[in-house]
Design an enzyme around this catalytic site. Structure first.
Site, PDB file in Angstrom:
ATOM      1  N   GLY A 245      10.683  68.756  89.312  1.00 58.00           N
ATOM      2  CA  GLY A 245      11.311  69.787  88.494  1.00 58.00           C
ATOM      3  C   GLY A 245      10.745  69.732  87.087  1.00 58.00           C
ATOM      4  N   GLU A 246      11.551  70.127  86.107  1.00 58.52           N
ATOM      5  CA  GLU A 246      11.170  70.102  84.681  1.00 58.52           C
ATOM      6  C   GLU A 246      10.052  71.092  84.357  1.00 58.52           C
ATOM      7  OE1 GLU A 246      10.067  66.127  83.524  1.00 58.52           O
ATOM      8  OE2 GLU A 246      11.911  65.236  84.288  1.00 58.52           O
ATOM      9  N   GLY A 247       9.600  71.886  85.328  1.00 61.48           N
ATOM     10  CA  GLY A 247       8.438  72.736  85.117  1.00 61.48           C
ATOM     11  C   GLY A 247       7.130  71.999  85.294  1.00 61.48           C
TER      12      GLY A 247
ATOM     13  N   GLU B 121      13.487  73.302  84.482  1.00 63.22           N
ATOM     14  CA  GLU B 121      14.937  73.097  84.500  1.00 63.22           C
ATOM     15  C   GLU B 121      15.302  71.623  84.570  1.00 63.22           C
ATOM     16  OE1 GLU B 121      15.843  71.583  87.470  1.00 63.22           O
ATOM     17  OE2 GLU B 121      13.815  71.941  88.188  1.00 63.22           O
TER      18      GLU B 121
END
Length: 337
Positions: free
Chosen positions: A305-307, A163
């Site tokens: 974040g960002e995976g 995300e």
């Protein structure tokens, strides 16, 4: 087409999802016991391989086509309550960075051989400020769930949802408080690095959001609609699609886990196909994993974040299935078992 048009239909589809294949698990277990190593000598890797076998319905699972999907959305609470150290426009700027290949997740995805897809959702139309009422209408929430559902590509054999959304740790903390109870102080963290006054604003925002959205405490999908964001709903939709299609999932950090927690609270067993990729440095993430009974594969102090944390864990799952599917048995190797 996603097979649902309402939140109630979404729950029904998720509840009807098939489970893991016990026969394949039993076959994988039997094969694992005959591999050229002491029994369970690979520890958690053995467990991962057998778990993968159940979901891929084969005693020799593989990770040939992992996918990482990043979902981006903006939050009305970010500007209204100044809950982030960064302005909302950074969401769109980071999406451009993902698309150009310049972010950390691009490098990690490349290093683990994963396809990366980016899904920006109405960035110029933030959700409503949840301290004043629901963040999304049902139609908006369902639309975001459908975007996540459709983002899972055919042929994917391991899935990660990531995300980007300035202010979304506040939304995730609000969802966690609604789902698991306790005080907002138990779930609110520093996110992008807010100072003490910023931390207080986040707590106050969560308190206000819960006060004006009482249904969020009793209905998990209402918690998502009233307190979440489009990118959080899209992550939930993608994880649900993976469940329906029997695709194993690695969860990322606090925000992704909050999205998954909605599914767990909506339908018991909805996260049977999930492993926690890592435990993030966001303080409440560990507590959420404990509540969901998920044991993280890695603890690296990450909070990007960002995976990104889940993407790093792809390598761990790859190693597990490589040993399960590629090692010789005692008979094959001519080794006395």
């Amino acid at each position: 087409m996603a097979p649902f048009t309402t939140l109630a239909e979404f729950r029904e589809v998720l509840a009807a999802a098939p489970g893991s294949d016990q026969f394949a698990r039993d076959q994988a277990e039997a094969r694992n016991e005959r591999l050229t190593k002491p029994l369970r000598a690979l520890g958690r890797l053995d467990d991962l391989a057998i778990w993968m076998a159940g979901w891929q319905r084969t005693p020799k699972p593989t990770v040939d086509r992992p996918q990482i999907a990043i979902f981006a959305g903006n939050h009305g609470v970010t500007t209204a309550r100044a809950v982030s150290a960064y302005p909302a426009e950074v969401t769109e700027q980071m999406v451009l960075n993902f698309q150009a290949g310049g972010a950390a997740i691009n490098q990690i995805a490349r290093s683990v051989g994963a396809r990366l897809t980016v899904h920006a959702i109405d960035l110029h139309r933030p959700t409503a400020d949840f301290t004043q009422g629901p963040a999304m209408t049902e139609e908006e929430c369902v639309s975001a769930l459908q975007i996540g559902w459709k983002a899972v590509e055919d042929g994917t054999d391991l899935f990660v949802a990531g995300e980007m959304g300035i202010g979304n740790t506040t939304a995730a903390a609000a969802i966690a408080t609604a789902l698991f109870g306790g005080s907002p102080c138990d779930w609110v963290g520093r996110g992008t690095g807010v100072d003490e006054s910023g931390l207080l604003r986040k707590v106050e925002a969560v308190e206000a959001g819960l006060a004006v959205n009482p249904g969020a405490r009793t209905n998990a999908l209402e918690a998502l609609r009233c307190l979440g964001g489009r990118e959080i709903a899209a992550m939930a939709g993608s994880i649900a699609r993976a469940r329906v299609d029997s695709i194993p999932v690695i969860l990322d950090g606090f925000i992704c886990t909050a999205a998954a927690a909605v599914l767990a609270r909506a339908v018991p067993g909805a996260l049977d196909h999930v492993q926690a990729g890592h435990q993030s440095a966001e303080a409440a993430h560990r507590n959420m994993l404990l509540r969901l009974e998920l044991d993280p594969l890695l603890t690296l102090g990450m909070r990007l974040g960002e995976g990104s944390g889940a993407a790093v864990a792809i390598s761990v799952v790859r190693a597990a299935v490589a040993c399960q599917s590629g090692m010789a048995s005692f008979d094959e190797a001519g080794v006395t078992g």
